[in-house]
Structures are given as structure tokens and as C-alpha cells.
Write a protein that holds these residues in place. Sequence first.
Motif, PDB file in Angstrom:
ATOM      1  N   UNK A 142      26.807  44.465  49.154  1.00 36.70           N
ATOM      2  CA  UNK A 142      27.798  44.218  48.152  1.00 36.70           C
ATOM      3  C   UNK A 142      28.807  45.147  48.362  1.00 36.70           C
ATOM      4  N   UNK A 143      28.472  46.415  48.080  1.00 35.75           N
ATOM      5  CA  UNK A 143      29.507  47.684  48.342  1.00 35.75           C
ATOM      6  C   UNK A 143      30.011  47.794  49.401  1.00 35.75           C
ATOM      7  N   UNK A 144      29.418  47.568  50.578  1.00 39.25           N
ATOM      8  CA  UNK A 144      29.979  47.451  51.888  1.00 39.25           C
ATOM      9  C   UNK A 144      31.196  46.431  51.967  1.00 39.25           C
ATOM     10  N   UNK A 145      31.034  45.338  51.700  1.00 37.92           N
ATOM     11  CA  UNK A 145      31.679  44.155  51.567  1.00 37.92           C
ATOM     12  C   UNK A 145      33.204  44.475  50.781  1.00 37.92           C
ATOM     13  N   UNK A 146      32.999  45.123  49.689  1.00 37.52           N
ATOM     14  CA  UNK A 146      34.090  45.826  49.134  1.00 37.52           C
ATOM     15  C   UNK A 146      34.903  46.748  49.766  1.00 37.52           C
ATOM     16  N   UNK A 147      34.110  47.777  50.268  1.00 41.71           N
ATOM     17  CA  UNK A 147      34.744  48.752  51.024  1.00 41.71           C
ATOM     18  C   UNK A 147      35.644  48.069  52.237  1.00 41.71           C
ATOM     19  N   UNK A 148      34.946  47.140  53.011  1.00 39.42           N
ATOM     20  CA  UNK A 148      35.596  46.470  53.977  1.00 39.42           C
ATOM     21  C   UNK A 148      36.901  45.635  53.444  1.00 39.42           C
ATOM     22  N   UNK A 149      36.780  44.939  52.262  1.00 43.57           N
ATOM     23  CA  UNK A 149      37.984  44.242  51.787  1.00 43.57           C
ATOM     24  C   UNK A 149      39.304  45.329  51.297  1.00 43.57           C
ATOM     25  N   UNK A 150      38.644  46.450  50.876  1.00 43.57           N
ATOM     26  CA  UNK A 150      39.407  47.514  50.574  1.00 43.57           C
ATOM     27  C   UNK A 150      40.508  47.955  51.538  1.00 43.57           C
ATOM     28  N   UNK A 151      39.730  48.353  52.910  1.00 41.16           N
ATOM     29  CA  UNK A 151      40.092  48.912  54.032  1.00 41.16           C
ATOM     30  C   UNK A 151      41.233  47.927  54.669  1.00 41.16           C
ATOM     31  N   UNK A 152      40.767  46.687  54.535  1.00 38.35           N
ATOM     32  CA  UNK A 152      41.764  45.533  55.250  1.00 38.35           C
ATOM     33  C   UNK A 152      42.896  45.427  54.416  1.00 38.35           C
ATOM     34  N   UNK A 153      42.913  45.347  53.071  1.00 42.13           N
ATOM     35  CA  UNK A 153      44.070  45.357  52.137  1.00 42.13           C
ATOM     36  C   UNK A 153      44.720  46.696  52.366  1.00 42.13           C
ATOM     37  N   UNK A 154      44.287  47.858  52.737  1.00 44.54           N
ATOM     38  CA  UNK A 154      45.137  48.953  52.848  1.00 44.54           C
ATOM     39  C   UNK A 154      45.849  48.847  53.972  1.00 44.54           C
ATOM     40  N   UNK A 155      45.174  48.353  55.195  1.00 40.98           N
ATOM     41  CA  UNK A 155      45.810  48.227  56.544  1.00 40.98           C
ATOM     42  C   UNK A 155      46.915  47.160  56.697  1.00 40.98           C
ATOM     43  N   UNK A 156      46.645  46.179  55.687  1.00 47.29           N
ATOM     44  CA  UNK A 156      47.574  44.907  55.764  1.00 47.29           C
ATOM     45  C   UNK A 156      49.025  45.623  55.020  1.00 47.29           C
ATOM     46  N   UNK A 157      48.863  46.412  53.952  1.00 47.86           N
ATOM     47  CA  UNK A 157      49.958  46.905  53.342  1.00 47.86           C
ATOM     48  C   UNK A 157      50.736  47.772  54.228  1.00 47.86           C
ATOM     49  N   UNK A 158      49.969  48.750  54.678  1.00 47.89           N
ATOM     50  CA  UNK A 158      50.396  49.771  55.864  1.00 47.89           C
ATOM     51  C   UNK A 158      51.184  49.052  56.779  1.00 47.89           C
ATOM     52  N   UNK A 159      50.936  47.838  57.181  1.00 46.49           N
ATOM     53  CA  UNK A 159      51.585  47.194  58.388  1.00 46.49           C
ATOM     54  C   UNK A 159      52.890  46.530  57.845  1.00 46.49           C
ATOM     55  N   UNK A 160      53.002  46.609  56.875  1.00 49.60           N
ATOM     56  CA  UNK A 160      54.417  46.289  56.181  1.00 49.60           C
ATOM     57  C   UNK A 160      54.377  44.634  55.556  1.00 49.60           C
ATOM     58  N   UNK A 161      53.133  44.242  55.561  1.00 51.62           N
ATOM     59  CA  UNK A 161      53.017  42.933  54.781  1.00 51.62           C
ATOM     60  C   UNK A 161      53.312  42.772  53.184  1.00 51.62           C
ATOM     61  N   UNK A 162      53.646  42.110  52.566  1.00 52.71           N
ATOM     62  CA  UNK A 162      54.132  42.127  50.989  1.00 52.71           C
ATOM     63  C   UNK A 162      52.675  42.308  50.382  1.00 52.71           C
ATOM     64  N   UNK A 163      52.616  43.201  49.261  1.00 55.84           N
ATOM     65  CA  UNK A 163      51.447  43.564  48.631  1.00 55.84           C
ATOM     66  C   UNK A 163      50.978  42.287  48.033  1.00 55.84           C
ATOM     67  N   UNK A 164      51.785  41.440  47.423  1.00 54.81           N
ATOM     68  CA  UNK A 164      51.292  40.345  46.765  1.00 54.81           C
ATOM     69  C   UNK A 164      50.620  39.241  47.560  1.00 54.81           C
ATOM     70  N   UNK A 165      51.002  39.386  48.784  1.00 52.39           N
ATOM     71  CA  UNK A 165      50.152  38.454  49.675  1.00 52.39           C
ATOM     72  C   UNK A 165      48.728  39.302  50.446  1.00 52.39           C
ATOM     73  N   UNK A 166      48.921  40.429  50.332  1.00 52.61           N
ATOM     74  CA  UNK A 166      47.670  41.191  50.769  1.00 52.61           C
ATOM     75  C   UNK A 166      46.463  41.324  49.715  1.00 52.61           C
ATOM     76  N   UNK A 167      46.836  41.202  48.430  1.00 50.14           N
ATOM     77  CA  UNK A 167      45.824  41.072  47.437  1.00 50.14           C
ATOM     78  C   UNK A 167      44.970  39.978  47.507  1.00 50.14           C
ATOM     79  N   UNK A 168      45.226  39.062  48.876  1.00 50.84           N
ATOM     80  CA  UNK A 168      44.316  37.826  48.693  1.00 50.84           C
ATOM     81  C   UNK A 168      42.844  38.125  49.248  1.00 50.84           C
TER      82      UNK A 168
END
Length: 168
Positions: free
Chosen positions: A67-93
Amino acid sequence: ALESVHLTFRIKGVPRSLLAQICRHRQMAFGERSMRVSSCYADPVRIPQSLLEQEDSAEKAQLIFEFAETVRACRKTFKNLVESGLPIEQCRNIMPIGILSSTNATMDLRTFIDYVKGRTLDITMDEHTFLVVKMLEELKNKQPKFFNIVKDRLSFDIEKVMMSYLEK
């Protein structure tokens, strides 16, 4: 007269999955914390209570780890998506529905009584009933006269329900 009394509760630290259930009550008004433009990267995520209540075992430890690893992976992907320039409101999905949030819930006293009746039934999620119990506890402590009005309009012993949840 019950429609003249309005109650507002500040509900904090509940998962988005529970907020989705609460917001289905159309006669209430909500002021939910927005995730549209704010980062939810570090918001806590609730581990399922039924998992936490299991007896200690290697399987429980493994499930909590996964469970914890899955949450960490989601957070990492979220951060990568935001840093790539995608809108934060779409990255939160990508974020888990168990992410903790807050809302204000406003309703008249009649709506609250109906809410209590509907969310203390055997078919209600325990987490939702616990929230109702906490709201009742707050009402009892801050507005005992209104609590007694609620109590008198229920066909069951709400204080017994409250005790069973508050002792957990």
C-alpha cells in the motif's frame, strides 16, 4: 422551526472516498478543499482501517508495505507529470482516493436529523457512521438543546450508538 436552525461542521482528515459519500446529501452545502490548483503531493493517505485492525502477520506487513509503495509511486508520478509541465489539475488524477482532505458541511436541523437517521443504519460504512457520531458529539458538547431535539426525534437510542463508536 427545524428549518430555522442551521449547523455548520468543519470536517477534517477524512479520505476523499468518504467526502464523495457525504456530498451525495443534496440538502447540505459544502465548502470542500480544492485539489484543482493545489498540490496534493504530500497529503496523507489513509490505510484501510480493516487492514490496520488485522492481527499482526507477515501477510499484513506485506500488504501495508505494498500500500505504502503504491502511494509513493503515485506521488512520484504526480510530481513527474507536474514537472513536465502538465496542468496540476490534470496530474492529480493519479492520486489515491484515500487522500485525506477537509470540508465544511452546512445544513438545517431537519436535514441533520435525516442525515443521522440514514447514516447510523447497519448498511452504512463504519467510517461514515463514526463521522456522524463525532458530529453528534460536537453538537452535544456545544449545543446540548439542539442535540436533545435530534435525540428526541430518533426512533433508536443514539447515545448507545455513540458510545459503541466512541469506545473503539
